[in-house]
Motif scaffolding. Structure first.
Motif, PDB file in Angstrom:
ATOM      1  N   ALA A 145     -32.651 -29.467  15.570  1.00  0.00           N
ATOM      2  CA  ALA A 145     -32.710 -28.551  14.435  1.00  0.00           C
ATOM      3  C   ALA A 145     -32.096 -29.182  13.191  1.00  0.00           C
ATOM      4  O   ALA A 145     -32.628 -29.039  12.082  1.00  0.00           O
ATOM      5  CB  ALA A 145     -31.992 -27.248  14.788  1.00  0.00           C
ATOM      6  N   ALA A 146     -30.980 -29.869  13.356  1.00  0.00           N
ATOM      7  CA  ALA A 146     -30.331 -30.512  12.211  1.00  0.00           C
ATOM      8  C   ALA A 146     -31.225 -31.581  11.599  1.00  0.00           C
ATOM      9  O   ALA A 146     -31.325 -31.712  10.372  1.00  0.00           O
ATOM     10  CB  ALA A 146     -28.996 -31.113  12.642  1.00  0.00           C
ATOM     11  N   VAL A 147     -31.894 -32.364  12.446  1.00  0.00           N
ATOM     12  CA  VAL A 147     -32.784 -33.414  11.957  1.00  0.00           C
ATOM     13  C   VAL A 147     -33.990 -32.804  11.248  1.00  0.00           C
ATOM     14  O   VAL A 147     -34.421 -33.283  10.190  1.00  0.00           O
ATOM     15  CB  VAL A 147     -33.235 -34.325  13.121  1.00  0.00           C
ATOM     16  CG1 VAL A 147     -34.276 -35.335  12.649  1.00  0.00           C
ATOM     17  CG2 VAL A 147     -32.036 -35.062  13.710  1.00  0.00           C
ATOM     18  N   LEU A 148     -34.558 -31.751  11.815  1.00  0.00           N
ATOM     19  CA  LEU A 148     -35.706 -31.089  11.183  1.00  0.00           C
ATOM     20  C   LEU A 148     -35.318 -30.463   9.852  1.00  0.00           C
ATOM     21  O   LEU A 148     -36.114 -30.473   8.899  1.00  0.00           O
ATOM     22  CB  LEU A 148     -36.276 -30.029  12.126  1.00  0.00           C
ATOM     23  CG  LEU A 148     -37.006 -30.545  13.375  1.00  0.00           C
ATOM     24  CD1 LEU A 148     -37.375 -29.391  14.295  1.00  0.00           C
ATOM     25  CD2 LEU A 148     -38.247 -31.344  12.991  1.00  0.00           C
ATOM     26  N   ALA A 149     -34.115 -29.908   9.770  1.00  0.00           N
ATOM     27  CA  ALA A 149     -33.657 -29.341   8.509  1.00  0.00           C
ATOM     28  C   ALA A 149     -33.523 -30.416   7.444  1.00  0.00           C
ATOM     29  O   ALA A 149     -33.930 -30.224   6.285  1.00  0.00           O
ATOM     30  CB  ALA A 149     -32.315 -28.630   8.712  1.00  0.00           C
ATOM     31  N   GLU A 150     -32.979 -31.556   7.823  1.00  0.00           N
ATOM     32  CA  GLU A 150     -32.855 -32.667   6.877  1.00  0.00           C
ATOM     33  C   GLU A 150     -34.226 -33.138   6.425  1.00  0.00           C
ATOM     34  O   GLU A 150     -34.443 -33.423   5.239  1.00  0.00           O
ATOM     35  CB  GLU A 150     -32.086 -33.815   7.523  1.00  0.00           C
ATOM     36  CG  GLU A 150     -31.865 -35.011   6.609  1.00  0.00           C
ATOM     37  CD  GLU A 150     -31.070 -36.109   7.284  1.00  0.00           C
ATOM     38  OE1 GLU A 150     -30.897 -37.174   6.654  1.00  0.00           O
ATOM     39  OE2 GLU A 150     -30.634 -35.921   8.430  1.00  0.00           O
ATOM     40  N   ARG A 151     -35.178 -33.195   7.360  1.00  0.00           N
ATOM     41  CA  ARG A 151     -36.546 -33.603   7.032  1.00  0.00           C
ATOM     42  C   ARG A 151     -37.175 -32.632   6.037  1.00  0.00           C
ATOM     43  O   ARG A 151     -37.932 -33.041   5.151  1.00  0.00           O
ATOM     44  CB  ARG A 151     -37.380 -33.660   8.306  1.00  0.00           C
ATOM     45  CG  ARG A 151     -38.859 -33.986   8.108  1.00  0.00           C
ATOM     46  CD  ARG A 151     -39.575 -34.061   9.453  1.00  0.00           C
ATOM     47  NE  ARG A 151     -40.977 -34.424   9.283  1.00  0.00           N
ATOM     48  CZ  ARG A 151     -41.960 -33.539   9.200  1.00  0.00           C
ATOM     49  NH1 ARG A 151     -41.705 -32.237   9.271  1.00  0.00           N
ATOM     50  NH2 ARG A 151     -43.210 -33.952   9.052  1.00  0.00           N
ATOM     51  N   ALA A 152     -36.838 -31.353   6.149  1.00  0.00           N
ATOM     52  CA  ALA A 152     -37.395 -30.336   5.265  1.00  0.00           C
ATOM     53  C   ALA A 152     -36.617 -30.205   3.955  1.00  0.00           C
ATOM     54  O   ALA A 152     -36.981 -29.388   3.106  1.00  0.00           O
ATOM     55  CB  ALA A 152     -37.414 -28.986   5.981  1.00  0.00           C
ATOM     56  N   GLY A 153     -35.567 -30.984   3.801  1.00  0.00           N
ATOM     57  CA  GLY A 153     -34.774 -30.915   2.582  1.00  0.00           C
ATOM     58  C   GLY A 153     -33.864 -29.706   2.507  1.00  0.00           C
ATOM     59  O   GLY A 153     -33.485 -29.273   1.415  1.00  0.00           O
ATOM     60  N   LEU A 154     -33.493 -29.157   3.654  1.00  0.00           N
ATOM     61  CA  LEU A 154     -32.631 -27.984   3.695  1.00  0.00           C
ATOM     62  C   LEU A 154     -31.188 -28.393   3.984  1.00  0.00           C
ATOM     63  O   LEU A 154     -30.942 -29.392   4.668  1.00  0.00           O
ATOM     64  CB  LEU A 154     -33.106 -27.017   4.784  1.00  0.00           C
ATOM     65  CG  LEU A 154     -34.518 -26.439   4.611  1.00  0.00           C
ATOM     66  CD1 LEU A 154     -34.891 -25.606   5.825  1.00  0.00           C
ATOM     67  CD2 LEU A 154     -34.608 -25.621   3.337  1.00  0.00           C
ATOM     68  N   PRO A 155     -30.223 -27.617   3.525  1.00  0.00           N
ATOM     69  CA  PRO A 155     -28.824 -27.953   3.792  1.00  0.00           C
ATOM     70  C   PRO A 155     -28.430 -27.751   5.249  1.00  0.00           C
ATOM     71  O   PRO A 155     -27.438 -28.307   5.725  1.00  0.00           O
ATOM     72  CB  PRO A 155     -28.052 -26.989   2.875  1.00  0.00           C
ATOM     73  CG  PRO A 155     -28.989 -25.839   2.659  1.00  0.00           C
ATOM     74  CD  PRO A 155     -30.359 -26.443   2.634  1.00  0.00           C
ATOM     75  N   GLY A 156     -29.204 -26.955   5.955  1.00  0.00           N
ATOM     76  CA  GLY A 156     -28.950 -26.698   7.363  1.00  0.00           C
ATOM     77  C   GLY A 156     -30.114 -25.948   7.975  1.00  0.00           C
ATOM     78  O   GLY A 156     -31.008 -25.475   7.259  1.00  0.00           O
TER      79      GLY A 156
END
Length: 211
Positions: A124-135
């Motif tokens: 989830a953390a990696v996918l959030a980073e991929r989406a440009g989200l803080p978390g």
């Protein structure tokens, strides 16, 4: 220490081996053995001893996920996973033997499920980073859960339904896991949406809907 898991990875060996009889010859020393006392210090049970073999595929999937750019699609992720598949080839037979045993060994099943449970927030953390989200938000957490279940179910399905005589052939396991990941990417739709259809703005109500 990782080599201590190999005797337990054999289908018959897992039932017969105990922690007290496990030992191996460290490659760095060429001779000598690691005592059962040392093994117990690192691995309190034989289930925990084989955990590195059960998590090797997750580690490779995580590497691919970290390199999966926002502009790439699922096909690119699958290509990356195929490229690194050879790195886990030596442990493939052991992994499949252990996964087959998870159906009849509750302790081993618990280790397998716990490994995937621990991997999910990392996904989830990696996918959030991929989406440009803080978390991770709710959507990202659901995507991570679907990814995690697809990886686990793909391996379990392959181990249960593939003849062990051919199960180690290159590409077969990856193809099954890829099929599981594509099913997760489609969600509840039976067909992949048309690219041309989804390119319209806004797309027709019947297109790209998963509800």
């Amino acid at each position: 220490m990782y080599g201590a898991a190999r005797p337990l990875a054999l289908a018959a060996g897992y039932h017969s081996e105990t922690m007290s009889c496990l030992d191996f010859e460290p490659a760095s020393q060429g001779s000598g053995r690691i005592s059962s006392r040392t093994l117990w210090r690192y691995f309190p049970s034989k289930e925990s001893c084989v955990r590195p073999l059960l998590t090797g595929g997750l580690d490779l999937a995580m590497r691919c996920l970290r390199s999966w750019r926002a502009e790439q699609d699922v096909a690119d992720l699958l290509d990356a996973m195929r490229w690194v598949a050879d790195e886990g080839a030596d442990d493939r037979a052991a992994l499949l033997n252990l996964v087959r045993l998870t159906g009849s060994e509750p302790g081993l099943r618990a280790v397998w499920l716990e490994a995937h449970r621990e991997a999910e927030p990392v996904f989830a953390a990696v996918l959030a980073e991929r989406a440009g989200l803080p978390g991770p938000d709710l959507d990202i957490k659901v995507q991570a859960a679907m990814l995690n279940v697809a990886l686990r179910t793909g391996v379990e399905h392959y181990a249960a339904h593939t003849d062990p005589a051919v199960a180690e052939q290159p590409g077969l396991l990856e193809a099954t896991v890829g099929q599981a990941l594509r099913a997760a990417a489609r969600g509840f739709s039976h067909e992949r949406p048309s690219t041309a259809c989804c390119a319209t703005s806004p797309p027709p109500p019947s297109c790209c809907s998963t509800t």
